[in-house]
Write an enzyme that holds these catalytic residues in place. Structure first.
Site, PDB file in Angstrom:
ATOM      1  N   GLY A 149     -13.574   1.593   2.937  1.00 31.82           N
ATOM      2  CA  GLY A 149     -12.457   2.396   2.470  1.00 31.82           C
ATOM      3  C   GLY A 149     -12.432   2.500   0.954  1.00 31.82           C
ATOM      4  N   ASP A 152      -6.725  -8.887   0.277  1.00 28.77           N
ATOM      5  CA  ASP A 152      -7.809  -9.084   1.238  1.00 28.77           C
ATOM      6  C   ASP A 152      -7.881 -10.508   1.771  1.00 28.77           C
ATOM      7  OD1 ASP A 152      -8.753  -6.459   1.231  1.00 28.77           O
ATOM      8  OD2 ASP A 152      -9.976  -6.812  -0.550  1.00 28.77           O
ATOM      9  N   GLN A 192      -7.095   1.173  -5.081  1.00 30.79           N
ATOM     10  CA  GLN A 192      -7.976   2.250  -4.631  1.00 30.79           C
ATOM     11  C   GLN A 192      -7.424   3.616  -5.026  1.00 30.79           C
ATOM     12  OE1 GLN A 192      -8.617   1.758  -0.436  1.00 30.79           O
ATOM     13  NE2 GLN A 192      -9.686  -0.185  -0.660  1.00 30.79           N
ATOM     14  N   LYS A 230     -17.600  -7.265  -4.284  1.00 32.41           N
ATOM     15  CA  LYS A 230     -17.752  -5.960  -3.637  1.00 32.41           C
ATOM     16  C   LYS A 230     -17.075  -4.859  -4.430  1.00 32.41           C
ATOM     17  CE  LYS A 230     -16.022  -4.548   0.603  1.00 32.41           C
ATOM     18  NZ  LYS A 230     -15.973  -4.411   2.060  1.00 32.41           N
ATOM     19  N   SER A 231     -15.864  -5.111  -4.908  1.00 31.07           N
ATOM     20  CA  SER A 231     -15.138  -4.095  -5.670  1.00 31.07           C
ATOM     21  C   SER A 231     -15.907  -3.689  -6.927  1.00 31.07           C
ATOM     22  CB  SER A 231     -13.755  -4.616  -6.075  1.00 31.07           C
ATOM     23  OG  SER A 231     -12.946  -4.836  -4.935  1.00 31.07           O
ATOM     24  N   ARG A 271      -4.451  -4.849   9.760  1.00 29.28           N
ATOM     25  CA  ARG A 271      -4.784  -6.247   9.526  1.00 29.28           C
ATOM     26  C   ARG A 271      -3.588  -7.162   9.710  1.00 29.28           C
ATOM     27  NH1 ARG A 271      -8.516  -7.007   4.432  1.00 29.28           N
ATOM     28  NH2 ARG A 271     -10.206  -6.302   5.784  1.00 29.28           N
ATOM     29  N   ARG A 329     -13.281  -9.324   7.613  1.00 30.90           N
ATOM     30  CA  ARG A 329     -12.473 -10.447   7.129  1.00 30.90           C
ATOM     31  C   ARG A 329     -11.760 -11.166   8.275  1.00 30.90           C
ATOM     32  NH1 ARG A 329     -13.443  -9.932   1.886  1.00 30.90           N
ATOM     33  NH2 ARG A 329     -13.418  -7.834   0.964  1.00 30.90           N
ATOM     34  N   ARG A 370     -18.026  -0.013  -7.966  1.00 32.65           N
ATOM     35  CA  ARG A 370     -17.704   0.656  -9.223  1.00 32.65           C
ATOM     36  C   ARG A 370     -18.914   0.709 -10.151  1.00 32.65           C
ATOM     37  NH1 ARG A 370     -13.161  -1.367  -7.011  1.00 32.65           N
ATOM     38  NH2 ARG A 370     -11.124  -0.450  -7.529  1.00 32.65           N
ATOM     39  N   ARG A 407      -9.045   5.152   9.483  1.00 36.74           N
ATOM     40  CA  ARG A 407      -8.210   4.757   8.359  1.00 36.74           C
ATOM     41  C   ARG A 407      -7.719   5.974   7.584  1.00 36.74           C
ATOM     42  NH1 ARG A 407     -11.606   0.241   5.380  1.00 36.74           N
ATOM     43  NH2 ARG A 407      -9.709   0.098   4.107  1.00 36.74           N
TER      44      ARG A 407
END
Length: 466
Positions: free
Chosen positions: A121, A347, A196, A48-49, A378, A422, A53, A149
């Site tokens: 996020g 994560d 981030q 995902k990251s 979380r 998650r 990008r 958030r």
């Protein structure tokens, strides 16, 4: 979602030919103990990251980039929609196959409407760096979870470019950004390790004349640095005197389109991996998982706990290390995880906490304060996940302590996921080994990062009944 905003949850193919998904409905799940070992070979969705990008950098590069293995969860589809709204041409050509043509650094256009970032996020914070460094006014929003958030952690450093921000109390979305066509370069030390925030500052520095410098107290995932180099930017990394890292970026590079291969997401691999470690007799293989050393803290920790976890066929694809994981059921013991490892597995703590709950002995996860500002709080939600199912825990300062049950998690509780994908997947793993069924209030948000998760887990024998 703001009415009239750019939606990224459609059931049809849009005018660009991209398959999109519907807004998820409420989907509870009751998970009972696995009746047989998990077995077989699988692939998890693209990282995902890296997917976020890849879309952003391809949109800032001149020319056409082809992306293979892109994660097509809702979060990433929202990023694709946002980049199209900013003037890039992003088209799906097949499952996981995308073609993206960008106008170049500094050449994005002002969007006609609100940018909806869904539940992501990562996308919202990284895109803030791009928007702050272009001469335009834009507004971002997201779903109910994302709107809770905090964005102040990126607003504060990005204001140094000269951009202005207007957001709800506490720096929460919706947020308006008035960017500058000639932003100032930044010299910023992160107060808390965050990939981030680091990435947002570097993205803002792309369109600034001069050097942008970011210092991080602990090394965080470096996909942004890797991808900047891949597209032709001048980036250097050096060790800071206190043991952290200093990243330097020369502004206004000529980014040139380069094809990108997205590896399997190690954060997604975590769920079938931990399930196979815990369900007696299991033996599975997960193909093509990203092994970036700043993302593999979970694998290191599980091996310290006694996991039978082998890395096979290690290789490099698209500038990132990749390998296949063979996982066999293992007797795990408690472990203490140092705080400096937290950024490499931030994560994965909820599912690691499930592994620790099933292990023998006590586990302590140090320096996990970053968990408080994820999709949910979380840390609190993970504690509730365990305690509602009979597992003793404690929070001591910024540490989370889990008292293992030596294979006897009572279960029988209901898990509130707080729209956090998650947590939902971690709860499903717990249900496979708990003595009584685990009730999960909603699994619909799993689609944001792991499309077809339940089907994939059932393919190796999980037996989930939605």
């Amino acid at each position: 979602m703001v009415s009239g905003g750019l939606t990224c949850r459609l059931t049809r193919r849009n005018e660009q030919g991209m398959t999109q998904q519907t807004t998820p409905s409420h989907r509870p799940l009751r998970v009972s103990r696995a009746q047989a070992p998990l077995s077989g070979s699988i692939r998890v969705p693209g990282d995902k990251s890296i997917s976020h990008r890849a879309l952003m950098f391809a949109s800032l590069a001149k020319g056409t980039t082809h992306i293979s293995g892109l994660l097509e969860g809702e979060d990433v589809l929202c990023t694709a929609a946002a980049m199209r709204a900013l003037g890039a041409d992003a088209v799906q050509e097949g499952p996981g196959q995308w073609r993206v043509s960008g106008p170049g650094v500094g050449q994005l256009k002002e969007p006609d409407n609100v940018l909806d970032m869904g539940n992501s996020g990562t996308a919202a914070r990284l895109l803030s760096g791009i928007l702050a460094s272009h001469g335009m006014t834009s507004v971002m929003t997201g779903d109910a979870s994302l709107r809770r958030r905090p964005m102040k952690r990126v607003m504060d450093p990005l204001a140094g470019t000269g951009a202005t921000f207007l957001a709800r109390e506490g720096g929460r979305l919706p947020m308006a950004i008035r960017g500058l066509a000639d932003p100032k370069p930044l010299d910023y030390r992160l107060p808390v390790a965050s990939a981030q925030v680091k990435s947002a500052v570097l993205l803002a520095g792309l369109n600034a004349v001069g050097e942008t410098r970011v210092e991080e107290p602990v090394a965080t995932r470096d996909h942004t640095e890797n991808m900047l180099r891949h597209f032709g930017a001048d980036v250097s990394v050096e060790k800071a005197p206190d043991g952290g890292r200093i990243i330097r970026l020369q502004g206004r590079p000529n980014l040139v389109a380069r094809d990108v291969v997205v590896p399997g997401d190690p954060s997604s691999a975590a769920f079938p991996l931990v399930a196979a470690l815990l369900v007696a007799g299991s033996d599975i293989t997960i193909f093509g998982v990203g092994l970036n050393p700043l993302r593999t803290g979970l694998f290191t920790t599980l091996q310290e706990m006694g996991a039978q976890l082998e890395i096979l066929n290690a290789r490099t694809e698209g500038g990132e290390p990749v390998g296949d994981l063979r996982v066999r059921a293992s007797a795990l013991k408690g472990v203490e995880v140092p705080p400096e490892r937290a950024p490499s597995m931030i994560d994965e703590y909820p599912v690691l906490a499930v592994a620790a709950a099933y292990a023998s002995g006590v586990s302590r996860f140090c320096g996990v304060e970053e968990l408080r500002v994820k999709e949910s709080d979380r840390l609190a939600a993970t504690i509730a996940l365990l305690e509602n199912n009979g597992v003793r825990t404690a929070v001591e300062g910024n540490d989370m302590v889990v008292y293992g049950t030596a294979g006897h998690i009572p279960g029988g509780g209901k898990v509130e996921t707080h729209m956090d994908h998650r947590l939902a997947m971690s709860a499903s793993v717990m249900g496979l080994v708990a003595e009584k069924p685990v009730e999960i209030d909603d699994t619909s948000f799993i689609e944001t990062s792991f499309p077809q998760y339940l089907d994939l887990m059932n393919s190796i024998g999980a037996g989930f009944v939605a």
